[in-house]
Design a protein around this motif. Structure first.
Motif, mmCIF file in Angstrom:
data_model
loop_
_atom_site.group_PDB
_atom_site.id
_atom_site.type_symbol
_atom_site.label_atom_id
_atom_site.label_comp_id
_atom_site.label_asym_id
_atom_site.label_seq_id
_atom_site.Cartn_x
_atom_site.Cartn_y
_atom_site.Cartn_z
ATOM 1 N N HIS A 80 76.645 -85.431 -8.519
ATOM 2 C CA HIS A 80 76.768 -83.993 -8.241
ATOM 3 C C HIS A 80 76.204 -83.135 -9.379
ATOM 4 C CE1 HIS A 80 79.493 -85.298 -5.036
ATOM 5 N NE2 HIS A 80 80.101 -86.052 -5.951
ATOM 6 N N SER A 81 75.325 -83.703 -10.171
ATOM 7 C CA SER A 81 74.750 -82.958 -11.295
ATOM 8 C C SER A 81 73.848 -81.843 -10.790
ATOM 9 C CB SER A 81 73.949 -83.892 -12.194
ATOM 10 O OG SER A 81 72.796 -84.364 -11.521
ATOM 11 N N ARG A 82 73.470 -80.947 -11.703
ATOM 12 C CA ARG A 82 72.581 -79.839 -11.339
ATOM 13 C C ARG A 82 71.230 -80.364 -10.842
ATOM 14 N NH1 ARG A 82 72.032 -75.197 -15.717
ATOM 15 N NH2 ARG A 82 74.266 -75.222 -15.245
ATOM 16 N N LEU A 83 70.749 -81.445 -11.491
ATOM 17 C CA LEU A 83 69.470 -82.018 -11.080
ATOM 18 C C LEU A 83 69.577 -82.646 -9.694
ATOM 19 C CD1 LEU A 83 66.558 -82.576 -11.971
ATOM 20 C CD2 LEU A 83 67.332 -84.769 -12.897
ATOM 21 N N ALA A 84 70.705 -83.343 -9.429
ATOM 22 C CA ALA A 84 70.901 -83.940 -8.108
ATOM 23 C C ALA A 84 70.942 -82.859 -7.027
ATOM 24 C CB ALA A 84 72.189 -84.759 -8.099
ATOM 25 N N LYS A 85 71.625 -81.753 -7.308
ATOM 26 C CA LYS A 85 71.695 -80.673 -6.326
ATOM 27 C C LYS A 85 70.338 -80.009 -6.121
ATOM 28 C CE LYS A 85 76.621 -79.726 -6.930
ATOM 29 N NZ LYS A 85 77.656 -78.747 -7.281
ATOM 30 N N ALA A 86 69.507 -80.012 -7.165
ATOM 31 C CA ALA A 86 68.140 -79.492 -7.009
ATOM 32 C C ALA A 86 67.357 -80.383 -6.056
ATOM 33 C CB ALA A 86 67.452 -79.426 -8.369
ATOM 34 N N LEU A 87 67.576 -81.699 -6.158
ATOM 35 C CA LEU A 87 66.912 -82.612 -5.231
ATOM 36 C C LEU A 87 67.417 -82.403 -3.809
ATOM 37 C CD1 LEU A 87 65.758 -86.160 -5.646
ATOM 38 C CD2 LEU A 87 67.562 -85.815 -3.949
ATOM 39 N N PHE A 88 68.732 -82.257 -3.657
ATOM 40 C CA PHE A 88 69.297 -82.049 -2.327
ATOM 41 C C PHE A 88 68.775 -80.761 -1.691
ATOM 42 C CE2 PHE A 88 73.290 -84.358 -4.058
ATOM 43 C CZ PHE A 88 72.653 -85.588 -3.925
ATOM 44 N N SER A 89 68.539 -79.749 -2.518
ATOM 45 C CA SER A 89 68.117 -78.440 -1.993
ATOM 46 C C SER A 89 66.733 -78.488 -1.368
ATOM 47 C CB SER A 89 68.147 -77.387 -3.111
ATOM 48 O OG SER A 89 67.131 -77.633 -4.069
ATOM 49 N N THR A 90 65.932 -79.502 -1.710
ATOM 50 C CA THR A 90 64.589 -79.624 -1.128
ATOM 51 C C THR A 90 64.611 -80.409 0.179
ATOM 52 O OG1 THR A 90 64.085 -81.664 -2.346
ATOM 53 C CG2 THR A 90 63.597 -79.572 -3.447
ATOM 54 N N THR A 91 65.796 -80.868 0.576
ATOM 55 C CA THR A 91 65.950 -81.611 1.828
ATOM 56 C C THR A 91 67.056 -80.953 2.657
ATOM 57 O OG1 THR A 91 67.653 -83.115 0.972
ATOM 58 C CG2 THR A 91 65.351 -83.713 0.573
ATOM 59 N N ASN A 92 67.518 -81.645 3.686
ATOM 60 C CA ASN A 92 68.622 -81.143 4.499
ATOM 61 C C ASN A 92 69.974 -81.685 4.057
ATOM 62 O OD1 ASN A 92 66.956 -79.628 6.241
ATOM 63 N ND2 ASN A 92 66.451 -81.473 7.419
ATOM 64 N N ILE A 93 70.021 -82.264 2.866
ATOM 65 C CA ILE A 93 71.271 -82.824 2.364
ATOM 66 C C ILE A 93 72.156 -81.701 1.834
ATOM 67 C CG2 ILE A 93 72.310 -84.376 0.654
ATOM 68 C CD1 ILE A 93 69.764 -86.021 0.768
ATOM 69 N N ARG A 94 73.401 -81.646 2.264
ATOM 70 C CA ARG A 94 74.357 -80.635 1.799
ATOM 71 C C ARG A 94 75.493 -81.316 1.079
ATOM 72 N NH1 ARG A 94 77.092 -77.517 5.457
ATOM 73 N NH2 ARG A 94 77.163 -75.804 3.944
ATOM 74 N N ASP A 95 75.587 -81.056 -0.229
ATOM 75 C CA ASP A 95 76.651 -81.633 -1.047
ATOM 76 C C ASP A 95 77.777 -80.605 -1.112
ATOM 77 O OD1 ASP A 95 78.165 -83.099 -2.789
ATOM 78 O OD2 ASP A 95 76.975 -82.601 -4.561
ATOM 79 N N VAL A 96 78.595 -80.573 -0.075
ATOM 80 C CA VAL A 96 79.624 -79.552 0.065
ATOM 81 C C VAL A 96 80.951 -80.211 0.430
ATOM 82 C CG1 VAL A 96 80.377 -77.495 1.320
ATOM 83 C CG2 VAL A 96 77.962 -77.815 0.787
ATOM 84 N N GLN A 97 82.001 -79.779 -0.212
ATOM 85 C CA GLN A 97 83.344 -80.228 0.138
ATOM 86 C C GLN A 97 84.018 -79.151 0.992
ATOM 87 O OE1 GLN A 97 85.896 -81.053 -3.182
ATOM 88 N NE2 GLN A 97 87.674 -81.549 -1.905
ATOM 89 N N THR A 98 84.402 -79.508 2.201
ATOM 90 C CA THR A 98 85.039 -78.544 3.114
ATOM 91 C C THR A 98 86.542 -78.454 2.787
ATOM 92 O OG1 THR A 98 83.445 -79.077 4.829
ATOM 93 C CG2 THR A 98 85.471 -77.944 5.514
ATOM 94 N N VAL A 99 87.017 -77.245 2.578
ATOM 95 C CA VAL A 99 88.418 -77.013 2.238
ATOM 96 C C VAL A 99 89.065 -76.190 3.342
ATOM 97 C CG1 VAL A 99 90.018 -76.065 0.541
ATOM 98 C CG2 VAL A 99 87.852 -77.080 -0.208
ATOM 99 N N ASP A 100 90.217 -76.646 3.873
ATOM 100 C CA ASP A 100 90.928 -75.902 4.905
ATOM 101 C C ASP A 100 91.659 -74.697 4.305
ATOM 102 O OD1 ASP A 100 90.062 -77.668 6.784
ATOM 103 O OD2 ASP A 100 91.825 -79.000 6.536
#
Length: 361
Positions: free
Chosen positions: A341-361
């Motif tokens: 979940h590093s900043r670099l990993a999220k930069a990679l995810f942002s160029t694709t359809n990958i969403r690194d998100v935790q859903t909270v009720d």
């Protein structure tokens, strides 16, 4: 003819108004020179230096009272982009005779010293350009179109003036652009060299790709450099070739070759990974040539639909080596687990359809 002392001559030099009383003349030396269009592909800095231009540079000072002092430097311009000057010049005194001593004891003003010799004028005297300004030859894009071509993470970077010291061609090239890709250092297994690559987006939407290869320090120094204006990223890939392209880091690498290739990825302490597929995206933490350590993240998809994650930790520090990690992943969750979940990993995810998100009720 009048006689003048060294002290009086030095005093007149010390009070010389270079803007009014000093003239400079460049004359090419009469000797065979390489053709202007000759390519200098390899230059051995230790032995085989190739002379490109040689000129006599005359500084003539009007010292008033009918006295002139002319100082001549012979400047030699070599293929490794250096201007060599002799330790001492030749002196000619006109309109007076020195009573004693030697003209070589004079302390010349800065405007008459060897450091005042211009590389561009030495080259110009011998018939070729020293610098070619590409900005004067192009039609720049609008600001919005130029920014649109920049990869994410580089859109706020302003163009800077770049000089490419090209060992393979003349003249050196100067242009404005934004750094969009960088590669190296990397030791090539085939060539035993370290490769440095820089790619700039020019103001007209084309790319400038430069390359410098150097043998490691334990070899005799043999360097060559080259650069090319490329119409698009496909031309950049052709310029570097597939071996070097594997080490080229875009910021991020979003416009990459998604055609199928056969890849062989190095993995430490585990079997290497070989597959046929395409690279989906990649990012790098490298921000420029001053970075000594950085990480590259690559995401691939095989022909069968499986994902391959690859992390490469690079370093230019002596004694440190490149580290390789890899994993075959079946789904998005496994991809996120590998990259984290590093900043670099999220930069990679942002160029694709990958969403690194935790859903909270």
């Amino acid at each position: 003819m009048q006689t003048i002392t060294l002290v009086e001559l030095q005093s007149r030099l010390d009070h010389l108004d270079a803007s009014k009383d000093l003239t400079v003349r460049y004359e090419p030396v009469s000797r065979p020179q390489p053709a202007v269009d000759e390519e200098l592909r390899y230059i051995n800095f230790g032995k085989a230096e190739l002379l490109l231009a040689s000129a006599d540079v005359f500084f003539r000072a009007d010292l008033k009272g009918g006295i002139e002092l002319e100082v001549c430097w012979q400047a030699d311009y070599y293929g490794n982009k250096t201007l060599k000057r002799p330790v001492s010049p030749q002196y000619v005194l006109r309109g007076a005779e020195l009573d004693s001593d030697s003209l070589e004891e004079l302390k010349l003003p800065r405007a008459m010293q060897s450091s005042a010799v211009s590389e561009s004028k030495v080259c110009g005297a011998c018939g070729f350009e020293y610098l070619r300004d590409l900005d004067k030859e192009i039609k720049p894009l609008s600001r919005d179109k130029f920014i649109d071509l920049l990869p994410e993470g580089r859109k706020n970077n302003k163009p800077e003036r770049i000089i490419c010291h090209d060992f393979g061609k003349r003249p050196d090239l100067i242009f404005s652009g934004v750094l969009v890709a960088q590669g190296g250092p990397r030791v090539g297994e085939k060539f035993g060299k370290v490769s440095y690559m820089d790619v700039y987006l020019m103001l007209d939407g084309r790319y400038f790709a430069s390359l410098l290869d150097e043998k490691p320090a334990n070899f005799r120094t043999l360097s060559y450099g080259t650069g090319a204006v490329c119409e698009d990223l496909e031309d950049v890939k052709k310029f570097y070739g597939p071996d070097r392209m594997e080490n080229l880091n875009l910021f991020p690498l979003e416009k990459i070759d998604r055609k199928e290739h056969t890849f062989l990825l190095t993995v430490d302490n585990q079997p290497d990974l070989q597959f046929t597929g395409s690279r989906i995206t990649a990012v790098s933490s490298c921000k420029g040539e001053l970075d000594r350590r950085w990480t590259d993240l690559h995401l691939y998809r095989t022909r069968g639909g499986t994902f391959v994650c690859h992390r490469v930790g690079k370093s230019t520090f002596t004694g440190e080596r490149t580290r390789y990690e890899g994993k075959v992943c079946k789904n998005i969750e496994e991809i996120i687990e590998f990259f984290g979940h590093s900043r670099l990993a999220k930069a990679l995810f942002s160029t694709t359809n990958i969403r690194d998100v935790q859903t909270v009720d």
